[in-house]
Enzyme design. Structure first.
Site, short mmCIF file in Angstrom:
data_model
loop_
_atom_site.label_atom_id
_atom_site.label_comp_id
_atom_site.label_asym_id
_atom_site.label_seq_id
_atom_site.Cartn_x
_atom_site.Cartn_y
_atom_site.Cartn_z
N ALA A 1 -3.55 -4.40 11.28
CA ALA A 1 -2.11 -4.23 11.07
C ALA A 1 -1.87 -4.21 9.57
O ALA A 1 -2.57 -4.88 8.82
CB ALA A 1 -1.33 -5.36 11.71
N CYS A 2 -0.92 -3.43 9.14
CA CYS A 2 -0.55 -3.40 7.72
C CYS A 2 0.96 -3.49 7.62
O CYS A 2 1.67 -3.27 8.60
CB CYS A 2 -1.08 -2.14 7.03
N PRO A 3 1.48 -3.82 6.43
CA PRO A 3 2.92 -4.02 6.29
C PRO A 3 3.77 -2.83 6.74
O PRO A 3 4.81 -3.02 7.36
CB PRO A 3 3.10 -4.30 4.79
N GLY B 1 2.63 -0.46 8.84
CA GLY B 1 2.27 -0.20 10.23
C GLY B 1 1.97 1.25 10.54
O GLY B 1 2.11 1.69 11.67
N THR C 1 -3.24 0.96 9.04
CA THR C 1 -3.58 0.28 10.28
C THR C 1 -4.66 1.06 11.02
O THR C 1 -5.66 0.49 11.47
CB THR C 1 -2.33 0.13 11.18
#
Length: 107
Positions: A9-11, A13, A17
């Site tokens: 997951a990344c900030p 998204g 990701t």
């Protein structure tokens, strides 16, 4: 056979990701390991890990840039936390470290 599960997951998204998921899968498969990756992106959770896959996993990889949803599922497992950028750029090196850790725990 070594089995790994991962959640990326990344900030934002979006791209990172999925890039992280692909890099982790490719690096694990290059070692001959089974690998299943769940993504938690802008459209929600995709490829949600089953309890069986989690139970069978030798290692859990979680990206640490944002909180992973439902992380309590991994209690009692060996967890490796990495940044999304490390997953994308250094997945093979991460797998090498995991391999050394697993060898040390067996010895």
């Amino acid at each position: 056979m070594t089995s790994i599960v991962a959640v990326t997951a990344c900030p934002s998204g979006v791209a990172h990701t999925y890039m992280a998921a692909e890099a982790i899968e490719s690096a694990a498969k290059a070692k001959g390991w089974a690998c299943t990756v769940e993504t938690q992106g802008s459209i929600g959770i995709e490829n949600e890990l089953s309890q069986g896959a989690i139970a069978d996993a030798d290692i859990v990889i979680l990206t640490k840039d944002i909180d992973i949803k439902n992380s309590e599922r991994f209690e009692g497992k060996t967890i490796v936390r990495i940044g999304v950028s490390d997953a994308v750029k250094r997945a093979a090196a991460v797998m090498d470290k995991i391999e050394k850790h697993l060898a040390a725990t067996v010895a």
